[in-house]
Design a protein around this motif. Sequence first.
Motif, PDB file in Angstrom:
ATOM      1  N   UNK A  15       0.851  -1.194   0.000  1.00 54.82           N
ATOM      2  CA  UNK A  15       0.000   0.000   0.000  1.00 54.82           C
ATOM      3  C   UNK A  15       0.884   1.241   0.000  1.00 54.82           C
ATOM      4  N   UNK A  16       0.570   2.191  -0.859  1.00 54.63           N
ATOM      5  CA  UNK A  16       1.280   3.470  -0.843  1.00 54.63           C
ATOM      6  C   UNK A  16       0.262   4.597  -0.823  1.00 54.63           C
ATOM      7  N   UNK A  17       0.622   5.682  -0.177  1.00 56.37           N
ATOM      8  CA  UNK A  17      -0.232   6.873  -0.152  1.00 56.37           C
ATOM      9  C   UNK A  17       0.578   8.075   0.304  1.00 56.37           C
ATOM     10  N   UNK A  18      -0.012   9.249   0.127  1.00 57.36           N
ATOM     11  CA  UNK A  18       0.588  10.486   0.616  1.00 57.36           C
ATOM     12  C   UNK A  18      -0.378  11.134   1.594  1.00 57.36           C
ATOM     13  N   UNK A  19       0.172  11.794   2.615  1.00 58.56           N
ATOM     14  CA  UNK A  19      -0.668  12.446   3.617  1.00 58.56           C
ATOM     15  C   UNK A  19      -0.019  13.721   4.120  1.00 58.56           C
ATOM     16  N   UNK A  20      -0.867  14.616   4.617  1.00 55.64           N
ATOM     17  CA  UNK A  20      -0.385  15.760   5.385  1.00 55.64           C
ATOM     18  C   UNK A  20      -1.389  16.001   6.495  1.00 55.64           C
ATOM     19  N   UNK A  21      -0.948  16.695   7.535  1.00 53.32           N
ATOM     20  CA  UNK A  21      -1.766  16.809   8.740  1.00 53.32           C
ATOM     21  C   UNK A  21      -1.533  18.155   9.412  1.00 53.32           C
ATOM     22  N   UNK A  81       6.615  18.962   7.720  1.00 49.08           N
ATOM     23  CA  UNK A  81       5.544  19.677   8.409  1.00 49.08           C
ATOM     24  C   UNK A  81       4.829  20.631   7.464  1.00 49.08           C
ATOM     25  N   UNK A  82       3.522  20.469   7.366  1.00 52.18           N
ATOM     26  CA  UNK A  82       2.735  21.317   6.481  1.00 52.18           C
ATOM     27  C   UNK A  82       2.756  20.866   5.039  1.00 52.18           C
ATOM     28  N   UNK A 101      -7.611  17.990  11.262  1.00 48.22           N
ATOM     29  CA  UNK A 101      -7.667  17.895   9.808  1.00 48.22           C
ATOM     30  C   UNK A 101      -6.501  17.054   9.282  1.00 48.22           C
ATOM     31  N   UNK A 102      -6.844  16.137   8.395  1.00 48.29           N
ATOM     32  CA  UNK A 102      -5.851  15.295   7.735  1.00 48.29           C
ATOM     33  C   UNK A 102      -6.237  15.177   6.271  1.00 48.29           C
ATOM     34  N   UNK A 103      -5.225  15.102   5.412  1.00 43.29           N
ATOM     35  CA  UNK A 103      -5.459  14.992   3.978  1.00 43.29           C
ATOM     36  C   UNK A 103      -4.713  13.767   3.444  1.00 43.29           C
ATOM     37  N   UNK A 136       1.555  15.013  13.603  1.00 44.65           N
ATOM     38  CA  UNK A 136       2.136  16.300  13.257  1.00 44.65           C
ATOM     39  C   UNK A 136       3.347  16.604  14.125  1.00 44.65           C
ATOM     40  N   UNK A 137       4.275  17.360  13.585  1.00 47.89           N
ATOM     41  CA  UNK A 137       5.531  17.635  14.296  1.00 47.89           C
ATOM     42  C   UNK A 137       5.332  18.483  15.542  1.00 47.89           C
ATOM     43  N   UNK A 138       4.191  19.155  15.669  1.00 47.24           N
ATOM     44  CA  UNK A 138       3.922  19.976  16.849  1.00 47.24           C
ATOM     45  C   UNK A 138       3.139  19.223  17.929  1.00 47.24           C
ATOM     46  N   UNK A 139       2.839  17.966  17.678  1.00 43.55           N
ATOM     47  CA  UNK A 139       2.074  17.187  18.655  1.00 43.55           C
ATOM     48  C   UNK A 139       2.943  16.877  19.871  1.00 43.55           C
TER      49      UNK A 139
END
Length: 254
Positions: free
Chosen positions: A110-116, A178-179, A243-245, A148-151
């Motif tokens: 499985x492959x995917x891309x995400x940002x948060x 991040x971002x 929010x997550x993408x 996220x890196x700020x968590x």
Amino acid sequence: MYTKLTSCLLLILILSSCKNENKKEDADTWRTKKSAVENATHNQLLQVEKEEGWKLLFDGETLSGWHLYNDPDATSVWEVVDGELHSNANDESLTAGDLVTNDAYENYELTLEWKIAGNGNSGIFINVQELPDVPTAWQSGPEYQILGADHMDYDIPEKRPGSLYVFLPQQNKVEVEQGGWNKTRIKQENGKIEFYLNGVLTAEKDFSSPEWKEEITGTHFSKYPEFGKTTEGKIALQYWYFETWFRNIKIREL
């Protein structure tokens, strides 16, 4: 006469050189633009990917192939916006919950891309058993951590992004963009999993081993009888009030 002829020849040479330069510049610009357009095309399969057996799990337009865990008819927080799968954390009228595949998988890549969001928390659950008496996906499916890196948990080894949540720290240290977009790859074959984050191997585990069962007993997951029990199941994307993408979700069965 000689001077005039020489000047004319020089002018012709200069014009010819400029024309060639313009052609070269146009060709380079065309190639650059063409590459940019191709690279900006998401949620599609290249011909070579099709030949290798890859399939899209997200078409970039609909939630086809997915539903809210244990509530397929709900108007959920999950939506498609500009070709991205987005968890809407801003509308409390929507039904919150994890998004799960309609189909189950066993041996696959499985492959995917995400940002948060900066302090966001999410994850990818695998081998999920969608059962009426199991209220959430995480009560059966081991988790590829997304953070996220700020968590506040970002620097806890067993909770860093790409880790096998709670069980293993990052095998090789890697940071998130991040971002920006991050790349995940999950491979499972005959119960053996490999997790990758941005091209770096972050976790390995054999879910079919006696050691895995023993490790579960030492955690809070021991309270959930379906957790980590099988090496086959559905894939779920976690919703955890941020929010997550996601995009470019692809799978290849092995």
